[in-house]
Design an enzyme around this catalytic site. Structure first.
Site, PDB file in Angstrom:
ATOM      1  N   ASP A   1       5.046   8.855   4.983  1.00 47.01           N
ATOM      2  CA  ASP A   1       4.014   8.883   6.023  1.00 47.01           C
ATOM      3  C   ASP A   1       4.466   9.743   7.205  1.00 47.01           C
ATOM      4  OD1 ASP A   1       1.646   8.284   7.257  1.00 47.01           O
ATOM      5  OD2 ASP A   1       2.218   6.272   7.878  1.00 47.01           O
TER       6      ASP A   1
ATOM      7  N   ASN B   1      -7.181   7.427   0.451  1.00 41.52           N
ATOM      8  CA  ASN B   1      -7.070   8.762   1.062  1.00 41.52           C
ATOM      9  C   ASN B   1      -8.301   9.646   0.846  1.00 41.52           C
ATOM     10  OD1 ASN B   1      -3.457   9.082   0.566  1.00 41.52           O
ATOM     11  ND2 ASN B   1      -4.603   8.405   2.358  1.00 41.52           N
TER      12      ASN B   1
HETATM   13  C1  FPP Z   1       0.833  10.591   4.759  1.00 43.89           C
HETATM   14  O1  FPP Z   1       0.928  11.315   5.959  1.00 43.89           O
HETATM   15  C2  FPP Z   1       0.972  11.471   3.649  1.00 43.89           C
HETATM   16  C3  FPP Z   1       0.046  11.682   2.660  1.00 43.89           C
HETATM   17  C4  FPP Z   1      -1.276  11.055   2.609  1.00 43.89           C
HETATM   18  C5  FPP Z   1       0.300  12.626   1.609  1.00 43.89           C
HETATM   19  C6  FPP Z   1       1.670  12.583   1.025  1.00 43.89           C
HETATM   20  C7  FPP Z   1       1.888  13.883   0.438  1.00 43.89           C
HETATM   21  C8  FPP Z   1       3.015  14.602   0.534  1.00 43.89           C
HETATM   22  C9  FPP Z   1       4.267  14.194   1.155  1.00 43.89           C
HETATM   23  C10 FPP Z   1       3.000  15.957   0.021  1.00 43.89           C
HETATM   24  C11 FPP Z   1       3.170  16.231  -1.332  1.00 43.89           C
HETATM   25  C12 FPP Z   1       3.774  15.327  -2.320  1.00 43.89           C
HETATM   26  C13 FPP Z   1       4.001  15.778  -3.537  1.00 43.89           C
HETATM   27  C14 FPP Z   1       4.442  14.898  -4.612  1.00 43.89           C
HETATM   28  C15 FPP Z   1       3.826  17.195  -3.843  1.00 43.89           C
HETATM   29  P1  FPP Z   1      -0.294  11.248   6.943  1.00 43.89           P
HETATM   30  O2  FPP Z   1      -1.151  12.418   6.679  1.00 43.89           O
HETATM   31  O3  FPP Z   1      -0.972   9.926   6.812  1.00 43.89           O
HETATM   32  O4  FPP Z   1       0.407  11.377   8.311  1.00 43.89           O
HETATM   33  P2  FPP Z   1      -0.093  10.765   9.677  1.00 43.89           P
HETATM   34  O5  FPP Z   1      -0.008   9.271   9.544  1.00 43.89           O
HETATM   35  O6  FPP Z   1       0.891  11.301  10.666  1.00 43.89           O
HETATM   36  O7  FPP Z   1      -1.492  11.249   9.910  1.00 43.89           O
END
Ligand code: FPP
Length: 241
Positions: free
Chosen positions: A19, A67
């Site tokens: 996250d 998501n």
């Molecule tokens: C949460 O951060 C992250 C995600 C919803 C996506 C996770 C994906 C990756 C780490 C990239 C790719 C992974 C692979 C396997 C290629 P957020 O967007 O919720 O962050 P925030 O809470 O700061 O908004």
């Protein structure tokens, strides 16, 4: 390298809620996808830290059933990132003896991505090093509901007697049926929630909620969390002997 490592009581299976990509990007005045790309680059470093840390299974939460509520631009960007990531990284995972699996419901994913996921699983199925499981369109409640549906179908077909259903039965229907339960679940970015991740499987897991945003999470921090787990005692509801 074999799949079983003697890790002196350390966690054999570590699961990570990655996250903080969006905040990491926003702090740099960049779009959220910039953070997801940075986050994707971190994955390899952590996978490579597993063998030296005695971790045989790493499960990462890449996209949740919730998501889809994000903007169309972000969802499409993430799907494109997953397609490119799988295309680009798989040969490298084969070279590093990493077995790749996916969990989650594939029905809502696009055809091209599903084909790539199948290819990645096929290409790495002989690998007996680190087991990397990527949760894509995954939700713990959704997984339990899908498992229950299949279990009910087996009962209706006369393949399973309801009298034989116990807590050993349901896990056989979960997406994670070939994996051990996670010992340690890490969530980055300062949020202390489990967000529907591995609900059934994490019943006895230890949790680490750390402030680091996922794109800043290093192998050094991973190794430190794994090492500190080794010092804990887990009793699975029993008493100290
Ligand atoms: C949460 O951060 C992250 C995600 C919803 C996506 C996770 C994906 C990756 C780490 C990239 C790719 C992974 C692979 C396997 C290629 P957020 O967007 O919720 O962050 P925030 O809470 O700061 O908004």
């Amino acid at each position: 390298m074999g799949s079983e490592t003697d890790n002196n009581g350390g966690p054999r299976h570590v699961a990570i809620i990655m996250d903080g990509n969006g905040r990491w990007a926003q702090a740099r005045g960049r779009p959220r996808l910039f953070g997801h790309h940075a986050g994707a680059r971190r994955v390899r470093e952590i996978v490579e830290a597993c063998p030296v840390s005695g971790v045989d299974y790493l499960t990462i939460f890449a996209f949740s059933t919730e998501n889809w509520k994000r903007t169309q631009t972000e969802v499409a960007g993430l799907m494109g990132l997953f397609r490119r990531y799988i295309t680009k990284e798989m040969q490298e995972f084969v070279r590093e003896n990493v077995r790749v699996r996916f969990i989650g419901d594939r029905v809502r994913l696009d055809r091209k991505l599903i084909v790539l996921m199948d290819e990645a699983e096929e290409l790495t199925k002989h690998c007996d090093g680190t087991n990397l499981t990527i949760a894509l369109n995954y939700g713990g409640r959704d997984e339990v509901a899908r498992a229950t549906k299949r279990l009910a179908e087996d009962v209706a077909a006369g393949k399973l007697d309801p009298k034989d259903v116990d807590e050993e039965t349901l896990p056989k229907y979960l997406d994670t049926c070939v994996l051990p339960d996670p010992d340690l679940v890490i969530r980055t970015s300062g949020e202390a929630r489990i967000s529907n991740f591995l609900l059934w499987q994490s019943a006895y897991a230890e949790y680490e909620f750390i402030d680091t945003l996922w794109p800043d999470f290093t192998s050094a921090e991973f190794k430190q969390l794994v090492a500190s787990y080794g010092g804990r005692e887990r009793r699975f509801g029993g008493v100290k002997s």
